[in-house]
Design a protein around this motif. Structure first.
Motif, mmCIF file in Angstrom:
data_model
loop_
_atom_site.group_PDB
_atom_site.id
_atom_site.type_symbol
_atom_site.label_atom_id
_atom_site.label_comp_id
_atom_site.label_asym_id
_atom_site.label_seq_id
_atom_site.Cartn_x
_atom_site.Cartn_y
_atom_site.Cartn_z
ATOM 1 N N TYR A 175 0.831 -1.199 0.000
ATOM 2 C CA TYR A 175 0.000 0.000 0.000
ATOM 3 C C TYR A 175 0.869 1.254 0.000
ATOM 4 C CZ TYR A 175 -3.684 3.302 1.207
ATOM 5 O OH TYR A 175 -4.551 4.360 1.195
ATOM 6 N N LEU A 176 1.901 1.260 0.839
ATOM 7 C CA LEU A 176 2.785 2.423 0.856
ATOM 8 C C LEU A 176 3.630 2.513 -0.409
ATOM 9 C CD1 LEU A 176 4.070 2.563 4.556
ATOM 10 C CD2 LEU A 176 2.313 3.973 3.472
ATOM 11 N N HIS A 177 3.942 1.353 -0.987
ATOM 12 C CA HIS A 177 4.782 1.320 -2.197
ATOM 13 C C HIS A 177 4.151 0.375 -3.224
ATOM 14 C CE1 HIS A 177 7.826 3.422 0.144
ATOM 15 N NE2 HIS A 177 7.677 2.517 1.074
ATOM 16 N N PRO A 178 3.045 0.789 -3.844
ATOM 17 C CA PRO A 178 2.359 -0.101 -4.787
ATOM 18 C C PRO A 178 3.202 -0.356 -6.033
ATOM 19 C CG PRO A 178 1.403 2.106 -4.852
ATOM 20 C CD PRO A 178 2.371 2.101 -3.706
ATOM 21 N N ALA A 180 4.274 -0.592 -9.953
ATOM 22 C CA ALA A 180 4.068 0.385 -11.034
ATOM 23 C C ALA A 180 2.739 0.124 -11.732
ATOM 24 C CB ALA A 180 5.216 0.305 -12.026
ATOM 25 N N GLY A 181 1.981 1.191 -11.933
ATOM 26 C CA GLY A 181 0.711 1.086 -12.641
ATOM 27 C C GLY A 181 -0.450 0.616 -11.790
ATOM 28 N N VAL A 182 -0.228 0.389 -10.507
ATOM 29 C CA VAL A 182 -1.286 -0.078 -9.604
ATOM 30 C C VAL A 182 -1.546 1.004 -8.569
ATOM 31 C CG1 VAL A 182 -1.951 -1.821 -7.907
ATOM 32 C CG2 VAL A 182 -0.598 -2.485 -9.912
ATOM 33 N N ASP A 183 -2.807 1.411 -8.431
ATOM 34 C CA ASP A 183 -3.088 2.430 -7.423
ATOM 35 C C ASP A 183 -3.366 1.778 -6.067
ATOM 36 O OD1 ASP A 183 -5.829 1.674 -7.233
ATOM 37 O OD2 ASP A 183 -6.357 3.018 -8.873
ATOM 38 N N ARG A 184 -3.391 2.593 -5.040
ATOM 39 C CA ARG A 184 -3.499 2.056 -3.684
ATOM 40 C C ARG A 184 -4.840 1.395 -3.419
ATOM 41 N NH1 ARG A 184 -0.407 6.796 -0.117
ATOM 42 N NH2 ARG A 184 1.707 6.045 -0.569
ATOM 43 N N GLU A 185 -5.903 1.902 -4.033
ATOM 44 C CA GLU A 185 -7.213 1.284 -3.820
ATOM 45 C C GLU A 185 -7.255 -0.123 -4.405
ATOM 46 O OE1 GLU A 185 -9.388 2.474 -1.704
ATOM 47 O OE2 GLU A 185 -7.817 3.969 -1.445
ATOM 48 N N ALA A 186 -6.515 -0.340 -5.494
ATOM 49 C CA ALA A 186 -6.429 -1.690 -6.059
ATOM 50 C C ALA A 186 -5.709 -2.629 -5.097
ATOM 51 C CB ALA A 186 -5.713 -1.655 -7.407
ATOM 52 N N VAL A 187 -4.724 -2.116 -4.383
ATOM 53 C CA VAL A 187 -4.027 -2.921 -3.381
ATOM 54 C C VAL A 187 -4.983 -3.292 -2.247
ATOM 55 C CG1 VAL A 187 -2.210 -2.905 -1.626
ATOM 56 C CG2 VAL A 187 -1.747 -1.990 -3.915
ATOM 57 N N VAL A 188 -5.766 -2.329 -1.784
ATOM 58 C CA VAL A 188 -6.746 -2.600 -0.729
ATOM 59 C C VAL A 188 -7.719 -3.681 -1.174
ATOM 60 C CG1 VAL A 188 -8.663 -1.620 0.599
ATOM 61 C CG2 VAL A 188 -6.552 -0.314 0.308
ATOM 62 N N GLU A 189 -8.193 -3.584 -2.410
ATOM 63 C CA GLU A 189 -9.126 -4.588 -2.940
ATOM 64 C C GLU A 189 -8.472 -5.960 -3.004
ATOM 65 O OE1 GLU A 189 -12.594 -6.273 -4.618
ATOM 66 O OE2 GLU A 189 -12.221 -4.436 -3.474
ATOM 67 N N ALA A 190 -7.215 -6.012 -3.455
ATOM 68 C CA ALA A 190 -6.520 -7.295 -3.580
ATOM 69 C C ALA A 190 -6.320 -7.950 -2.213
ATOM 70 C CB ALA A 190 -5.176 -7.092 -4.279
#
Length: 227
Positions: A175-178, A180-190
């Motif tokens: 989340y702090l360092h997603p 490349a090309g991935v936003d933080r909300e996509a990390v939360v969803e994953a």
């Protein structure tokens, strides 16, 4: 070396310590740990350097105290999250969305300071013990909710502890360092989807009841999100 010299007991002393810690947090976040001195902290806080040293022998002690403050605030906040989950009687996916969202929100608040505390705060035994106790407390709350939902697999307590530790580690990294090309909300969803799948097993294995419906349902398209 890393511990505070003394714990403030009077309201005025507690206020002074909070002012010093907040000044240190602002300077560490803005200028970095190495570029900040205790004299800078005293100037920022509007107190004498003697007042700083009365409570904190050095910068490392300030960093440890900030880590303790951050940990205590995070534990209080997540405790409130589990109260919300229980009151709303949420299912697994909805509960995890609330939980993962709350952890992500904590990382959004002053991320540079969060990173500094994680990377540079000395791992003193007292701080590590408080962290482990906090993890076990949150895991117990999560396990109770999993049991209410009939989820978590045959060992909900172990799986809940893995989830508490895993969600924090994954969000701290990705989340702090997603990527490349991935936003933080996509990390939360994953992260949410990952733990929905991991914790979606029923408490009692199907072979114990002689049924196979759950196994078939698990492998059906989209079944991992049915809670």
């Amino acid at each position: 070396m890393y511990a505070a010299r003394k714990r403030p007991r009077q309201q005025r002393s507690r206020h002074t310590v909070e002012v010093i810690l907040e000044a240190a947090a602002q300077l560490f976040q803005r200028n970095g740990f190495n570029a900040t001195s205790t004299n800078h902290v005293a100037d920022r806080a509007g107190v004498s350097i003697g007042s700083v040293y009365q409570y904190f022998p050095n910068k490392d002690a300030l960093l440890v105290a900030l880590a303790e403050r951050h940990l205590d605030a995070a534990l209080r906040g997540l405790g409130s999250v589990f109260d919300e989950i229980r009151r709303a009687d949420l299912g697994l996916e909805a509960a995890l969305r609330v939980l993962v969202g709350a952890v992500a929100s904590a990382h959004r608040d002053r991320p540079e300071l969060h990173q500094l505390l994680f990377d540079q705060a000395p791992r003193v035994p007292e701080l590590v013990a408080r962290l482990r106790d906090g993890e076990r407390h949150l895991a117990a709350l999560l396990a109770a909710e999993l049991r209410r939902m009939g989820r978590g697999g045959p060992d909900a307590e172990v799986n809940a502890l893995l989830a508490v530790q895993g969600i924090e580690a994954q969000l701290h990294g990705a989340y702090l360092h997603p990527p490349a090309g991935v936003d933080r909300e996509a990390v939360v969803e994953a992260v949410t989807v990952l733990w929905c799948r991991a914790l979606g097993e029923p408490l009692v294995p199907d072979h114990a009841t002689g049924g196979h419906d759950h196994l078939e349902r698990r492998h059906a398209p989209g079944a991992d999100h049915q809670v």
